[in-house]
Design an enzyme around this catalytic site. Structure first.
Site, PDB file in Angstrom:
ATOM      1  N   LYS A  15      41.630  76.394 107.823  1.00 10.13           N
ATOM      2  CA  LYS A  15      40.303  76.039 108.335  1.00 10.13           C
ATOM      3  C   LYS A  15      39.265  76.861 107.585  1.00 10.13           C
ATOM      4  O   LYS A  15      39.368  78.081 107.508  1.00 10.13           O
ATOM      5  CB  LYS A  15      40.205  76.340 109.836  1.00 10.13           C
ATOM      6  CG  LYS A  15      41.060  75.438 110.717  1.00 10.13           C
ATOM      7  CD  LYS A  15      40.946  75.894 112.166  1.00 10.13           C
ATOM      8  CE  LYS A  15      41.668  74.937 113.099  1.00 10.13           C
ATOM      9  NZ  LYS A  15      40.986  73.647 113.195  1.00 10.13           N
ATOM     10  N   ASP A  38      47.561  78.882 106.026  1.00  9.73           N
ATOM     11  CA  ASP A  38      46.106  78.932 106.031  1.00  9.73           C
ATOM     12  C   ASP A  38      45.561  79.151 104.626  1.00  9.73           C
ATOM     13  O   ASP A  38      46.320  79.442 103.696  1.00  9.73           O
ATOM     14  CB  ASP A  38      45.612  80.052 106.948  1.00  9.73           C
ATOM     15  CG  ASP A  38      45.665  79.661 108.422  1.00  9.73           C
ATOM     16  OD1 ASP A  38      45.867  78.470 108.706  1.00  9.73           O
ATOM     17  OD2 ASP A  38      45.510  80.543 109.277  1.00  9.73           O
ATOM     18  N   MET A  41      34.061  87.404 110.935  1.00  8.86           N
ATOM     19  CA  MET A  41      33.361  86.116 110.786  1.00  8.86           C
ATOM     20  C   MET A  41      31.912  86.219 111.251  1.00  8.86           C
ATOM     21  O   MET A  41      31.383  85.323 111.911  1.00  8.86           O
ATOM     22  CB  MET A  41      34.104  85.019 111.570  1.00  8.86           C
ATOM     23  CG  MET A  41      35.528  84.799 111.092  1.00  8.86           C
ATOM     24  SD  MET A  41      36.495  83.709 112.184  1.00  8.86           S
ATOM     25  CE  MET A  41      36.853  84.831 113.551  1.00  8.86           C
TER      26      MET A  41
END
Length: 253
Positions: A57, A36, A171
């Site tokens: 991502k 990642d 997030m």
């Protein structure tokens, strides 16, 4: 060819030395690493022999689909490779590790989980905020605000406002004003301590539910939002940091 296997490895949160010993061993002995974005580049140096596949991502940028990531893991394992799927934090804490495990299982690929230190606890700790503290918070709740629709998040915030303990939002920076407002609408006092931790090394914007959207206006993603009484604590080990600096000074002389 006999299939290889996949290790879903949590890299921990932040510096490369926060990975577990087992995770480090898998990295040093693997044939391929699928990794990642949110990783210390020094970790990849631990696998100089391995093929590298960046498949992170990031919001707002072109990213591989989850299906493409799963198919890459399956393909590499079927080639007989020992594969490390390297993720920030812990693979099973909003890391889609469960989806990848199910895909591997359905394809008949042997796999294992190597847990990592989750950002839900490590990031607040880096800013001196414990998610639990005797006499202050006896529980903590981890929530993602990234994948919820506006209405779903508002409804969830009304429920969260009634909970005891510390709320940790991953997030959630983009929706910070909505989070703060929703919790207050749900009955959480406006003077409830709140903090936003971001950047490397960790920076913390501190305030209350009422003031934190403005005080965290310069914060950048990725960030962790903490709401609750422990957000008012500042337990950073300043004495140890001074000791490290003194040692570095003596070594340089």
């Amino acid at each position: 060819m006999k299939p290889g296997y996949v290790s879903l490895v949590g890299a921990g949160c932040g510096n490369a030395d926060l990975i577990t010993l087992r995770g480090l061993h898998r990295l040093q002995t693997c044939d391929a690493v699928v990794y990642d974005d949110l990783l210390d580049p020094a970790l990849l140096e631990q696998a100089p022999q391995a093929e590298k596949f960046p498949m992170g991502k990031r919001a707002g940028r072109p990213s591989p689909t989850q299906e493409a990531i799963c198919q890459t893991l399956i393909r590499l394992a079927r080639e007989g490779k020992r594969v490390v799927r390297l993720k920030g934090g812990d693979p099973f804490v909003f890391g889609r590790g469960g989806e990848e495990a199910l895909a591997l299982q359905a394809a008949g690929i042997p796999w294992e989980l190597v847990p990592g230190v989750s950002s839900a606890v490590a990031v607040p700790a880096a800013a001196g905020i414990p998610v639990t503290h005797r006499g202050v918070s006896r529980s903590f709740h981890v929530i993602t605000a990234h994948t919820m629709e506006e209405e779903d998040l508002d409804r969830r915030l009304l429920q969260l406002a009634c909970l005891e303990g510390t709320l940790v939002f991953l997030m959630g920076l983009r929706r910070l004003p909505q989070i703060a407002q929703g919790l207050m609408v749900g009955g959480m006092p406006p003077d409830t301590p709140a903090a936003v931790i971001y950047g490397a090394p960790s920076k913390a914007a501190r305030g209350t539910l009422q003031t934190i959207p403005e005080r965290a206006s310069e914060a950048t993603a990725p960030a962790v939002v903490v709401v609750g009484e422990t957000a008012a604590l500042d337990l950073r080990p300043s004495a140890l940091e001074d000791w490290y600096k003194q040692c570095a000074l003596q070594e340089s002389v």
